[in-house]
Motif scaffolding. Structure first.
Motif, PDB file in Angstrom:
ATOM      1  N   LYS A 133       0.861  -0.794  -0.346  1.00 36.94           N
ATOM      2  CA  LYS A 133       0.284   0.016   0.242  1.00 36.94           C
ATOM      3  C   LYS A 133       1.090   1.444  -0.079  1.00 36.94           C
ATOM      4  O   LYS A 133       0.620   1.909  -0.485  1.00 36.94           O
ATOM      5  N   GLU A 134       2.132   1.547   0.647  1.00 36.80           N
ATOM      6  CA  GLU A 134       2.667   2.310   1.063  1.00 36.80           C
ATOM      7  C   GLU A 134       3.480   2.559  -0.706  1.00 36.80           C
ATOM      8  O   GLU A 134       3.578   4.142   0.072  1.00 36.80           O
ATOM      9  N   GLU A 135       3.479   1.718  -1.130  1.00 35.54           N
ATOM     10  CA  GLU A 135       4.609   1.615  -3.059  1.00 35.54           C
ATOM     11  C   GLU A 135       3.424   2.210  -3.721  1.00 35.54           C
ATOM     12  O   GLU A 135       3.367   3.461  -4.302  1.00 35.54           O
ATOM     13  N   ILE A 136       2.291   2.090  -4.027  1.00 36.22           N
ATOM     14  CA  ILE A 136       0.924   2.581  -4.238  1.00 36.22           C
ATOM     15  C   ILE A 136       0.690   3.717  -3.998  1.00 36.22           C
ATOM     16  O   ILE A 136       1.203   4.714  -5.178  1.00 36.22           O
ATOM     17  N   LYS A 137       0.881   4.093  -2.855  1.00 37.93           N
ATOM     18  CA  LYS A 137       1.052   5.764  -2.236  1.00 37.93           C
ATOM     19  C   LYS A 137       1.918   6.467  -3.143  1.00 37.93           C
ATOM     20  O   LYS A 137       1.758   7.346  -3.594  1.00 37.93           O
ATOM     21  N   LYS A 138       2.794   6.051  -3.155  1.00 38.55           N
ATOM     22  CA  LYS A 138       4.289   6.248  -4.015  1.00 38.55           C
ATOM     23  C   LYS A 138       4.302   6.388  -5.321  1.00 38.55           C
ATOM     24  O   LYS A 138       5.308   7.809  -5.182  1.00 38.55           O
ATOM     25  N   GLY A 139       3.283   5.749  -6.326  1.00 38.88           N
ATOM     26  CA  GLY A 139       2.878   5.635  -7.287  1.00 38.88           C
ATOM     27  C   GLY A 139       3.515   4.801  -7.599  1.00 38.88           C
ATOM     28  O   GLY A 139       4.389   5.402  -9.101  1.00 38.88           O
ATOM     29  N   THR A 140       4.546   4.296  -7.017  1.00 42.00           N
ATOM     30  CA  THR A 140       5.994   3.192  -7.823  1.00 42.00           C
ATOM     31  C   THR A 140       5.284   2.738  -9.051  1.00 42.00           C
ATOM     32  O   THR A 140       5.838   2.036  -9.904  1.00 42.00           O
ATOM     33  N   PHE A 141       4.010   2.485  -9.196  1.00 34.91           N
ATOM     34  CA  PHE A 141       3.192   0.942 -10.290  1.00 34.91           C
ATOM     35  C   PHE A 141       2.312   2.154 -11.494  1.00 34.91           C
ATOM     36  O   PHE A 141       2.047   1.810 -12.399  1.00 34.91           O
ATOM     37  N   GLY A 142       2.647   3.794 -11.624  1.00 34.70           N
ATOM     38  CA  GLY A 142       1.678   4.544 -11.863  1.00 34.70           C
ATOM     39  C   GLY A 142       0.284   4.250 -11.660  1.00 34.70           C
ATOM     40  O   GLY A 142      -0.360   3.584 -11.077  1.00 34.70           O
ATOM     41  N   GLU A 234       0.659   0.204 -15.316  1.00 30.12           N
ATOM     42  CA  GLU A 234       1.478   0.850 -16.543  1.00 30.12           C
ATOM     43  C   GLU A 234       2.816   0.698 -15.720  1.00 30.12           C
ATOM     44  O   GLU A 234       3.720   1.013 -16.762  1.00 30.12           O
ATOM     45  N   LYS A 235       4.015   1.323 -14.728  1.00 35.18           N
ATOM     46  CA  LYS A 235       4.860   1.269 -14.399  1.00 35.18           C
ATOM     47  C   LYS A 235       5.556   0.080 -14.233  1.00 35.18           C
ATOM     48  O   LYS A 235       7.281  -0.485 -14.574  1.00 35.18           O
ATOM     49  N   PHE A 250       8.632  -5.859  -9.364  1.00 38.09           N
ATOM     50  CA  PHE A 250       9.334  -6.049 -11.014  1.00 38.09           C
ATOM     51  C   PHE A 250       9.351  -5.078 -12.661  1.00 38.09           C
ATOM     52  O   PHE A 250       8.447  -4.336 -12.851  1.00 38.09           O
ATOM     53  N   ASP A 251      10.276  -4.601 -12.713  1.00 34.40           N
ATOM     54  CA  ASP A 251      10.289  -3.551 -13.277  1.00 34.40           C
ATOM     55  C   ASP A 251      10.158  -3.695 -14.991  1.00 34.40           C
ATOM     56  O   ASP A 251      11.311  -3.831 -15.559  1.00 34.40           O
ATOM     57  N   ARG A 252       9.488  -4.322 -15.439  1.00 36.04           N
ATOM     58  CA  ARG A 252       8.811  -4.897 -17.028  1.00 36.04           C
ATOM     59  C   ARG A 252       7.762  -5.093 -16.877  1.00 36.04           C
ATOM     60  O   ARG A 252       6.425  -4.254 -16.845  1.00 36.04           O
ATOM     61  N   GLY A 253       7.388  -4.763 -18.602  1.00 40.09           N
ATOM     62  CA  GLY A 253       6.388  -4.536 -19.626  1.00 40.09           C
ATOM     63  C   GLY A 253       6.418  -4.179 -20.761  1.00 40.09           C
ATOM     64  O   GLY A 253       7.200  -4.881 -21.109  1.00 40.09           O
ATOM     65  N   ILE A 254       5.200  -3.773 -21.218  1.00 39.63           N
ATOM     66  CA  ILE A 254       5.502  -3.466 -22.976  1.00 39.63           C
ATOM     67  C   ILE A 254       5.568  -2.141 -23.522  1.00 39.63           C
ATOM     68  O   ILE A 254       4.987  -1.157 -22.729  1.00 39.63           O
TER      69      ILE A 254
END
Length: 325
Positions: A133-142, A234-235, A250-254
């Motif tokens: 939840k902390e990471e979500i609030k920080k915007g880690t995942f966009g 997204e991120k 994970f820092d992986r995406g399309i």
């Protein structure tokens, strides 16, 4: 200040409550009630506490200020009502009740009596969930695209409710907690493959504002115990193992370059993003102990619980929508 507590229900999970309360300095375990005499005798010897087969002995004890209720879900309504009317603060294992009407009545009763009513939605106290939840609030995942939970295992089906009410409740509550929101749409498919009158396998999909999807698969028939949550954004994305409290990001995406044509597999691979994956350090804490400590703090300092009766009712209402589908 020390809070005098009684525990009602000494089954598998009740024994955990008894152990944890006995370990906490701000709690004094006075008495335990259960219908199984053999279980009570063992607890009496191990923890040096008074035991009884009648939970009303606990409610009639003026020394006991609060109770922890760990009985089958079908008994929650009556025991909680009796406890509140006896002037006790209540921590009850999930679900608060088997229907929202009973839950709302209990919330009003707690309000009228000026008592704390807290529901044991334990994953709100899981360090891995809190870090996510902390990471979500920080915007880690966009922007969050979707979440997926898997709660599988092999166990005897319960006689009072199905696997959705028992297992999926945890994940639905966690989704709502992480997003600080309630779903606007619910769907499910489920089936019973045993003689139970309730489902023993189910897949529930929720839709939240912002076009966020969340799905959970639950089963009592799976041979391996699995407790996982995936979040895809997204991120970045994340995987949480509830059992180990381990979070992996994970820092992986399309890469959105779909107008291009790819003549080879090597060229196709260029559309994927491969960054650094990492595991945040998370202090390993027992969620149940954190939950009970929070309950004690709320009673002693007259605070509103993180999971009060109203939250318990909200989750029951979502489950009712799911089951009605």
């Amino acid at each position: 200040m020390v809070l005098n507590i009684g525990v009602i229900g000494a089954g598998v999970w009740g024994k955990n409550h008894i152990r944890v309360i006995s370990e906490i300095g701000s709690a004094n375990l006075i008495r335990v009630a259960d219908l199984e005499e053999n279980s009570l005798n063992g607890l009496s010897k191990t923890f040096k506490i008074d035991v009884t087969k009648d939970y009303k002995d606990i409610l009639n004890d003026s020394e006991i200020e609060a109770v922890s209720i760990c009985t089958p879900a079908s008994t929650h309504y009556k025991i909680i009502k009796d406890a509140l009317e006896a002037g006790k603060h209540v921590l009850v294992e999930k679900p608060l009740a088997l229907n929202s009407k009973d839950g709302e009545e209990l919330v009003e009763l707690a309000k009228d009596k000026g008592r704390i009513l807290m529901v044991g939605h334990i994953f709100r106290f899981n360090p891995g969930v809190l870090r996510l939840k902390e990471e979500i609030k920080k915007g880690t995942f966009g922007k969050i695209y979707f979440m997926y939970g898997s709660r599988m295992g092999l166990m005897t089906p319960r006689p009072d409710c199905g696997v959705i009410f028992d297992f999926a409740l945890h994940d639905i509550d966690t989704f709502c907690f992480l997003l600080d929101d309630l779903p606007i749409e619910v769907n499910r498919v489920s089936n019973s493959y045993t003689r139970s009158k309730f489902e023993d396998v189910g897949f529930v999909t929720l839709k939240f504002k912002g076009n966020i999807l969340a799905n959970v698969g639950v089963s009592w028939l799976s041979p391996v115990k699995v407790r996982e949550l995936w979040l895809v954004g997204e991120k970045k994305s994340a995987k949480l193992d509830y059992l180990t409290q381990e979070l992996e990001i994970f820092d992986r995406g399309i890469e959105e370059r779909f107008e291009e044509r790819y003549e080879s597999f090597g060229a196709f691979k260029l559309i994927t993003r491969q960054g650094d994956d990492y595991k945040p350090r998370i202090e390993n804490k027992e969620p149940l102990k954190e939950e009970i400590l929070h309950f004690i703090d709320c009673v002693i300092n007259n605070k509103k619980p993180i999971v009060d009766g109203k939250v318990g009712v909200e989750i029951i209402k979502i489950l009712e929508r799911v089951i009605e589908k």
